[in-house]
Design a protein around this motif. Sequence first.
Motif, mmCIF file in Angstrom:
data_model
loop_
_atom_site.group_PDB
_atom_site.id
_atom_site.type_symbol
_atom_site.label_atom_id
_atom_site.label_comp_id
_atom_site.label_asym_id
_atom_site.label_seq_id
_atom_site.Cartn_x
_atom_site.Cartn_y
_atom_site.Cartn_z
ATOM 1 N N CYS A 17 0.846 -1.190 0.000
ATOM 2 C CA CYS A 17 0.000 0.000 0.000
ATOM 3 C C CYS A 17 0.885 1.245 0.000
ATOM 4 C CB CYS A 17 -0.882 -0.026 1.247
ATOM 5 S SG CYS A 17 -1.820 1.486 1.494
ATOM 6 N N CYS A 51 -4.100 -0.720 0.304
ATOM 7 C CA CYS A 51 -4.698 -1.850 1.003
ATOM 8 C C CYS A 51 -6.197 -1.563 1.135
ATOM 9 C CB CYS A 51 -4.033 -2.049 2.358
ATOM 10 S SG CYS A 51 -4.321 -0.696 3.504
ATOM 11 N N CYS A 109 0.227 3.298 3.598
ATOM 12 C CA CYS A 109 0.642 2.790 4.915
ATOM 13 C C CYS A 109 1.661 1.666 4.807
ATOM 14 C CB CYS A 109 -0.584 2.320 5.700
ATOM 15 S SG CYS A 109 -1.247 0.760 5.097
ATOM 16 N N CYS A 147 -7.176 1.445 3.492
ATOM 17 C CA CYS A 147 -6.808 2.738 2.912
ATOM 18 C C CYS A 147 -7.679 3.049 1.704
ATOM 19 C CB CYS A 147 -5.338 2.761 2.509
ATOM 20 S SG CYS A 147 -4.213 2.903 3.899
HETATM 21 ZN ZN LIG Z 1 -2.839 1.100 3.516
#
Ligand SMILES: [Zn+2]
Length: 115
Positions: free
Chosen positions: A65, A102, A68, A105
């Motif tokens: 991701c 992800c 993050c 997110c």
């Molecule tokens: Zn993420």
Amino acid sequence: MTKSAELVRRCELAKPADGGCAWCAKPRPKGRRMWCGGRCATAFWKNHWWSRARRAAKRRDKYACVRCGGGRPLEVNHIAPCLGAHGVVSCAHHLVNLETLCVPCHRTYTYASSR
Ligand SMILES: [Zn+2]
Ligand SMILES: [Zn+2]
Ligand SMILES: [Zn+2]
């Protein structure tokens, strides 16, 4: 004229030239109608066909991701909304317009696009 040929004329990534490769403008070998070779064909599809672009975006982002650093399951977000263009060849799928996210997110940052 095919759909791809039409698209490539308006595409800001392509440098189409009359009689040349529709992607890089280099001379085209005989028998090739669009591209000078497989590399340019691949470059085109990776930036315009959603399933290819999605795979290429994940690879570019090293399967993590971009917000993050989290891992699977991953989804790919259109930064500028693609307005339902998932099923068609479109400049909305340029790799610069894609980011790997992800699932949490994606849910957070998905205000602009539905997927
Ligand atoms: Zn993420
Ligand atoms: Zn080329
Ligand atoms: Zn394009």
